[in-house]
Design a protein around this motif. Structure first.
Motif, PDB file in Angstrom:
ATOM      1  N   ASP A   1      -2.264   6.486   6.873  1.00 37.39           N
ATOM      2  CA  ASP A   1      -1.850   5.086   6.957  1.00 37.39           C
ATOM      3  C   ASP A   1      -2.598   4.434   8.123  1.00 37.39           C
ATOM      4  N   GLU A   2      -2.973   3.185   7.951  1.00 31.29           N
ATOM      5  CA  GLU A   2      -3.714   2.457   8.995  1.00 31.29           C
ATOM      6  C   GLU A   2      -5.019   3.186   9.340  1.00 31.29           C
ATOM      7  N   VAL A   3      -5.735   3.598   8.320  1.00 31.55           N
ATOM      8  CA  VAL A   3      -6.918   4.439   8.535  1.00 31.55           C
ATOM      9  C   VAL A   3      -8.019   3.713   9.318  1.00 31.55           C
TER      10      VAL A   3
ATOM     11  N   GLU B   1      10.173   4.042  10.769  1.00 29.01           N
ATOM     12  CA  GLU B   1      10.422   3.099   9.671  1.00 29.01           C
ATOM     13  C   GLU B   1      10.196   3.787   8.319  1.00 29.01           C
ATOM     14  N   LYS B   2       9.084   4.495   8.192  1.00 30.59           N
ATOM     15  CA  LYS B   2       8.771   5.148   6.923  1.00 30.59           C
ATOM     16  C   LYS B   2       9.768   6.262   6.633  1.00 30.59           C
ATOM     17  N   TYR B   3      10.150   6.986   7.669  1.00 31.48           N
ATOM     18  CA  TYR B   3      11.087   8.091   7.501  1.00 31.48           C
ATOM     19  C   TYR B   3      12.417   7.590   6.915  1.00 31.48           C
TER      20      TYR B   3
ATOM     21  N   LYS C   1       0.839  -1.207   0.000  1.00 32.93           N
ATOM     22  CA  LYS C   1       0.000   0.000   0.000  1.00 32.93           C
ATOM     23  C   LYS C   1       0.874   1.257   0.000  1.00 32.93           C
ATOM     24  N   THR C   2       1.979   1.165   0.763  1.00 31.19           N
ATOM     25  CA  THR C   2       2.829   2.349   0.894  1.00 31.19           C
ATOM     26  C   THR C   2       3.339   2.837  -0.458  1.00 31.19           C
ATOM     27  N   LEU C   3       3.706   1.904  -1.337  1.00 32.99           N
ATOM     28  CA  LEU C   3       4.315   2.302  -2.608  1.00 32.99           C
ATOM     29  C   LEU C   3       3.370   3.170  -3.448  1.00 32.99           C
TER      30      LEU C   3
HETATM   31 MG   LIG Z   1       1.354  -0.392   5.722  1.00 30.57          MG
END
Ligand SMILES: [Mg+2]
Ligand SMILES: Nc1ncnc2c1ncn2[C@@H]1O[C@H](COP(=O)(O)OP(=O)(O)OP(=O)(O)O)[C@@H](O)[C@H]1O
Length: 723
Positions: A151-153, A87-89, A56-58
């Motif tokens: 994210d994680e809505v 992690e995302k950073y 999903k992140t991509l």
């Molecule tokens: Mg995710």
């Protein structure tokens, strides 16, 4: 579709293809392609409700990078947890930094608007942080954000954090209707509703890049949902150990979910005996270094530090919110480097994080919930836990195994969890504390001017979407009454205006109810000199401060304390007979205050743990909330011109921050000197910075807990500051 082709088609720099290739991404996954087809890169709003690890992140990354490089846009990536934020950073910075995209992270203090944040192209932040920024009317934020990622809505469903996420989403969309909203969700029952609420296209799928088998283990056999079976012999007398080591022997790693912190520690200690035998000598050496960092993370080494270090040395670890965040980080890193083979965690690790666990074991699928007792965990959470296994960059397949305690349970576990459909998510905004806060913020920050505007805004929330506006209108009326009565807002004809008090409260990011308690408490200070316990109790009495749990054995001690210190409290003590519930809460607040007092009386962390049942992570969380509330109280005291309160509040806040008696406040200003080293220096005769100035580096290095490096650093600091 190849990434290269995608870049050409949408005018993205071709370097992206080579950047992504390095992390193993060359072709879009089918749901990602679906998202593109549904307009992700044409600025459409999108809800992605697809399985764990399906990338999903991509999709969000493409949209953000396109906006930044193509239109000079600014993007917000909102996450629920700090661990996920970092992690995302790290990931975004590494991938897109070289393309000139400035990536920033913000999870810290609430009422500071960092002007540097405006320079970032992609800002990763927790929802609380974004909410706080919006209250300051951070202009760049509301006006210039082109893409917002939630994210994680599905956590909108969470009573604690859901309302904030929901309100800030509505706010961003109100201020800037052009904003592209991307909501990334676990597979939930009513993804259609979220999509409709956001005016978004929905991407739904069951596709997962790495096969994830889910199964039940009973009597040496795992029965998987695809009909396959696997025999796991219990040669080592313990089922959990047998299951965990089975994967480790094949070169994989295991993540075990249990329900309590204590269980994580017990399970990891047990598993460490087995992982030890699987380690190579080099791994052993590297783990010893990690263990050392973990043992020294706090300045003083507590029993928990030593227990964790012991486990880590042997290739296992536990992970829960009671640990210091540096320790949690060290565990996550060593697990990712395949040094730690097995991690036992509470469900804090269940959401969104990429970890190399080929097998995830869910040992506890029941959890104690007040006041109902043991309950089955939600299906959604179960699948989130399972989804930590089989992540594409680490493994070719994943397995999630739940352990049955009896034969009859095997089929039931398939029914209740593995084959079960996740729950429908619902808005939790109707709670009065949430609305109190958000209604005041809307008025104070000038987003709405009157009751109609407020209702109009509230119509944009998921709550209104699900339940209609009638219900919201009723609660809003009550909330407005409260805010007016407490003089946080006033009306002028139809206009709703925030008073200076209301403006302060909103910016300070505290619950209006907390503000009332602090304000009334401060008034009491004017009459008499406050004690530390009085002030600490005052902040512990607010709804912003978590309350410690009362154990049966706590009562007599706390009641005695209450009698002895009755005249120090700044809020009235409830009558035990007529208000038994309030009295209980009061006692629990006294307990919390005493925990903080122990911290600033320099009690050893081990003893605090023993006496109050809290870990290093809890102490620091409570400390930072208390510090925040003391700051808020200080600001309110300034507003209400309560001079006698200012000095005591300021001093206490410093003491709480460092966990020291007043006499150490000068020494702890030095970097690298915390409560333990400062006390050690003080004992050795270095009571002030001037004493340190006189001492030589060699002399200082000999002081216990100091050593050569710190001695050098503090001498340098003193010289630089030219004290
Ligand atoms: Mg995710
Ligand atoms: N097209 C692709 N090809 C190869 N790997 C990919 C692709 N897309 C994503 N990945 C990798 O898959 C992993 C999982 O992706 P991501 O973290 O986005 O999952 P997710 O859908 O957000 O899962 P969760 O619901 O658990 O948060 C990442 O390491 C990512 O780099």
């Amino acid at each position: 579709m190849e990434v290269e082709e995608l870049c050409k088609k949408y005018g993205l720099p071709e370097q992206i293809a080579s950047v992504l290739e390095k992390s193993g991404v060359t072709t879009l996954y089918p749901p990602q392609l679906d998202a593109v087809k549904k307009g992700a890169l044409d600025g459409k709003n999108l809800v992605l409700a697809i399985p764990t690890a399906s990338g999903k992140t991509l999709v969000a990354e493409f949209c953000m990078v396109k906006s930044v490089l193509g239109q000079g846009g600014k993007c917000l990536y909102i996450v629920p947890l700090r661990a996920l934020a970092s992690e995302k950073y790290e990931e975004f910075k590494e991938k897109y930094g070289p393309l000139g995209v400035k990536v920033g992270i913000s999870t810290g203090d609430f009422d500071v608007v960092d002007p540097r944040l405006a320079h970032y192209d992609i800002l990763i932040a927790t929802s609380e942080k974004v909410d706080s920024l919006l209250r300051h009317r951070a202009k760049w934020l509301a006006d210039v954000i082109s893409v917002v990622v939630l994210d994680e809505v599905h956590l909108i469903d969470d009573p604690g954090r859901g309302p904030t996420l929901e309100v800030l989403t509505a706010r961003l969309r109100q201020v800037n209707p052009e904003i592209q909203t991307l909501a990334l969700s676990a597979t939930v029952k009513n993804a259609e509703e979220i999509a409709e609420w956001l005016g978004a296209e929905l991407v739904k799928s069951e596709w997962r890049p790495v096969p994830l088998k889910k199964g039940v283990y009973y009597r040496e056999k795992i029965k998987f949902d695809d009909g396959s079976k696997r025999v796991v012999k219990v040669e080592i007398k313990d089922e959990l150990a047998a299951l965990a080591i089975d994967t480790v022997r094949e070169g994989g790693q295991t993540l075990v979910f249990v329900s309590t912190r204590r269980s994580t520690q017990a399970a990891a200690t047990l598993l460490a005996k087995h992982t030890k035998r699987t380690l190579s000598p080099t791994e052993g050496e590297q783990l010893t270094a990690v263990a050392k960092t973990i043992e020294n993370a706090l300045g003083e080494s507590t029993r928990t530090c030593r227990q964790l270090a012991d486990c880590v040395r042997q290739g296992a670890a536990f992970h829960h919110a009671g640990l210091h965040h540096a320790q949690r980080r060290a565990v996550e890193d060593a697990f990712r480097r395949n040094l730690i083979k097995v991690v036992c965690a509470t469900p804090t690790l269940a959401a969104g994080i990429n970890l190399p666990s080929r097998r995830t074991i869910i040992r506890d699928y029941r959890r104690y919930v007040e006041p109902y007792g043991l309950q089955l965990i939600p299906v959604l959470e179960f699948h989130q836990m399972c989804g930590r296994a089989g992540r594409p960059q680490y493994d070719k397949y994943g397995e999630a195994v739940v352990i049955a305690k009896g034969r009859g349970e095997v089929e039931a576990l398939f029914e209740e969890f593995i084959r079960a459909e996740p729950e429908r998510i619902t808005s939790k905004l109707a709670a009065e504390p949430a609305l109190r806060t958000h209604v005041l913020a809307s008025i104070a920050a000038g987003y709405v001017n009157d009751a109609d505007g407020l209702l109009e805004f509230m119509k944009q929330t998921f709550f209104a979407y699900q339940y209609g506006t009638g219900e919201v209108a009723r609660i809003i009326e009550r909330v407005l009454d409260f805010l007016e009565r407490e003089e946080m807002i006033r009306t002028q004809g139809k206009l709703l205006l925030a008073t200076p008090f209301g403006e302060h409260v909103s910016r300070l990011y505290i619950d209006p109810m907390s503000a009332v308690i602090l304000r009334d408490g401060i008034k009491g200070i004017a009459a008499k000199e406050p004690t530390a316990i009085g002030l600490l109790h005052l902040v512990c009495d607010t709804p912003d401060m978590g309350r410690l749990y009362l154990r049966r054995r706590d009562y007599s001690d706390l009641e005695l304390f209450l009698t002895e210190h009755a005249d120090e409290f700044l809020t009235p003590i409830p009558d035990q007979e007529y208000e038994p519930d309030k009295y209980e809460f009061f006692l629990a607040d006294v307990k919390t205050a005493r925990m903080l007092q122990a911290w600033l009386e320099e009690t050893r962390e081990d003893d605090i743990h023993e006496q109050f049942g809290v870990g290093a992570g809890d102490i620091r969380r409570n400390v930072s909330t208390a510090e925040w509330l003391l700051y808020a109280a200080h600001e309110l005291a300034k507003l209400f011109k309560s001079k006698p309160a200012l000095g005591p509040l300021r001093k206490l806040r410093e003491r709480v921050r460092y966990g020291v008696k007043e006499e150490l406040l000068e020494l702890v200003q030095l970097r690298g000197v915390g409560r333990v080293r400062a006390r050690s220096l003080f004992r050795a005769g270095y009571r002030k910075l001037a004493d340190i100035k006189r001492g030589t580096e060699q002399e200082l290095a000999k002081v216990p807990y100091v050593g050569v490096e710190i001695a050098r650093s503090i001498k340098r600091q003193i010289e630089e500051d030219a004290i």
